[in-house]
Design an enzyme around this catalytic site. Structure first.
Site, PDB file in Angstrom:
ATOM      1  N   CYS A 172       0.838  -1.203   0.000  1.00 44.57           N
ATOM      2  CA  CYS A 172       0.000   0.000   0.000  1.00 44.57           C
ATOM      3  C   CYS A 172       0.871   1.252   0.000  1.00 44.57           C
ATOM      4  O   CYS A 172       0.558   2.246  -0.666  1.00 44.57           O
ATOM      5  CB  CYS A 172      -0.943  -0.007   1.195  1.00 44.57           C
ATOM      6  SG  CYS A 172      -2.035  -1.440   1.261  1.00 44.57           S
ATOM      7  N   ASP A 173       1.965   1.228   0.752  1.00 43.64           N
ATOM      8  CA  ASP A 173       2.908   2.348   0.762  1.00 43.64           C
ATOM      9  C   ASP A 173       3.498   2.577  -0.624  1.00 43.64           C
ATOM     10  O   ASP A 173       3.526   3.701  -1.126  1.00 43.64           O
ATOM     11  CB  ASP A 173       4.046   2.073   1.747  1.00 43.64           C
ATOM     12  CG  ASP A 173       3.694   2.451   3.174  1.00 43.64           C
ATOM     13  OD1 ASP A 173       3.254   3.592   3.387  1.00 43.64           O
ATOM     14  OD2 ASP A 173       3.863   1.613   4.062  1.00 43.64           O
ATOM     15  N   THR A 174       4.019   1.525  -1.229  1.00 42.04           N
ATOM     16  CA  THR A 174       4.700   1.701  -2.511  1.00 42.04           C
ATOM     17  C   THR A 174       3.730   2.029  -3.637  1.00 42.04           C
ATOM     18  O   THR A 174       4.069   2.786  -4.550  1.00 42.04           O
ATOM     19  CB  THR A 174       5.533   0.454  -2.855  1.00 42.04           C
ATOM     20  OG1 THR A 174       4.703  -0.713  -2.813  1.00 42.04           O
ATOM     21  CG2 THR A 174       6.667   0.274  -1.866  1.00 42.04           C
TER      22      THR A 174
END
Length: 404
Positions: A172-174
């Site tokens: 989700c971050d990337t």
């Protein structure tokens, strides 16, 4: 450390980077890999929070190190007026500002978009947060697993009768970082055409939800509500992960032709003749039986044998590789997936190369991750500060170089 070894399509771009959480750090990393000069602004005395996260080698966090190569670090007290003035001088030179503080924090510091665009109207100001700049959740902290939970991603992963499951890595971050990079580049194009920058707002939860774009259409039409299907696809069978003699393998027979070829390649003609599996609709209706019967076949083969037999027959398939096997595979080695770099405090360290190539050339890794404040003096000198002024800022505790 000098920046003379930087090269790439963004070599003329300067990025002022306030980010401390992975989504934002990932954007800055991508800019740095493509040649941009990235000034990583770190808190005086402590630096990026990731510097304190396990595991460590010679006192340096390997998690921090992995995501901060090709950047420069300036250690700065942002609460002081002198520290803010340094930022204002940097903004005059910068093209992009990246920040992922809690909603409103950067404005309270006097470093928000409305303030900075007075100094540089062309600035592209990118704010990343868990839930965006609006809505009732905007004030709450968010990590990758929370975005996955709130965005429906975790709830759609896992076994049908089991618990929801988060991804093994910070997807989700990337993913949010990738969207933010796209937005920043679009903003740069606009700024260079019109002379006016913009403010970009992006929330992790929104990014997670849009990655499952078809589900809202299905739900809106009342045709389908997504649920967990474990290691198998909801609309095609067989399409998933199957047990092998020595591990696991992915098999995708997404047409009747490939289904027949799969059965023949695995010497499983009896499955082709089974009326329960006569076509895709029947295989979906009898998915549990299909998995059970097919795994009676696949467990007699090594995963590499399954891959070889099926790919040679024109059926998409792959071994499920443990990380170390993926990392050292023939394909990864032949495509230069990683590069050895001399990292301060650690020595030779292997980094992933950026997967994007321009004119068949890798984005170069010209340095490892910077130590805290390693480039403070060089950055200030590049802004035109005299040696006496720089010494005074150090003496006053405005600027530091804690790890030098």
């Amino acid at each position: 450390m000098g920046t003379e070894n930087r090269k790439g399509p963004l070599k003329d771009v300067k990025v002022l980077d306030f980010t401390i959480a992975l989504a934002g750090v990932y954007v800055a990393w991508q800019f740095a890999d493509m040649g941009a000069e990235v000034w990583k602004v770190e808190r005086y005395g402590s630096g990026d929070q990731a510097r304190t996260w396990d595991p460590f080698v010679n006192g340096l966090s390997t998690l921090y190190t992995a995501y901060n190569k090709n950047k420069q670090s300036i250690e700065l007290d942002l609460s002081s007026q002198e520290g803010k003035q340094v930022i204002y001088d940097m903004v005059k030179e910068a093209d992009v500002v990246l920040e992922n503080f809690k909603s409103g924090s950067i404005d309270r510091l006097g470093l928000g978009y409305e303030e900075l665009k007075k100094i540089n109207p062309k600035i592209v100001f990118v704010s990343l947060s868990g839930f965006g700049a609006t809505g009732p959740l905007k004030k709450y902290p968010c990590y990758d697993a929370i975005a996955a939970a709130r965005g429906g991603f975790a709830g759609s992963n896992g076994e049908p009768d089991g618990a929801p499951m988060k991804a093994g890595n910070a997807n989700c971050d990337t993913l949010t970082g990738t969207h933010a990079l796209n937005a920043a580049l679009i903003g740069l194009i606009q700024a260079r055409k019109t002379g006016e920058g913009c403010r970009v707002d992006i929330g992790m939860m929104d990014t997670v939800m849009i990655s499952c774009g078809e589900t809202v259409v299905d739900y809106g039409k009342g045709t389908y509500t997504q649920s967990r299907f474990g290691n198998h696809d909801r609309f095609t069978a067989p399409y998933g992960i199957f047990e092998a003699r020595d591990g696991w393998a992915v098999i995708i027979a997404d047409s009747e032709e490939r289904w027949a070829k799969m059965c023949d390649a695995l010497d499983a003609g009896h499955l082709k003749d089974d009326p329960r599996f006569a076509d895709n609709a029947a295989r979906i209706a009898n998915r549990d039986s299909l998995v059970e019967e097919l795994e009676k076949v696949t467990v007699t083969y090594k995963r590499s044998e399954i891959e070889k037999r099926l790919t040679e027959a024109g059926v998409p398939a792959s071994e499920v590789l443990p990380f170390i096997e993926a990392y050292t595979s023939e394909h990864a080695n032949s495509t230069e997936t990683t590069t050895l770099v001399d990292q301060e405090k650690i020595g030779q360290m292997r980094f992933y190369n950026n997967p994007i190539r321009f004119n068949d050339e890798l984005c170069p890794i010209w340095r490892g991750a910077p130590l805290l404040g390693e480039d403070s003096r060089e950055i200030l000198a590049g802004l035109g500060y005299s040696e006496e002024k720089i010494d005074q800022l150090f003496a006053d505790g405005v600027v530091g170089s804690s790890m030098i």
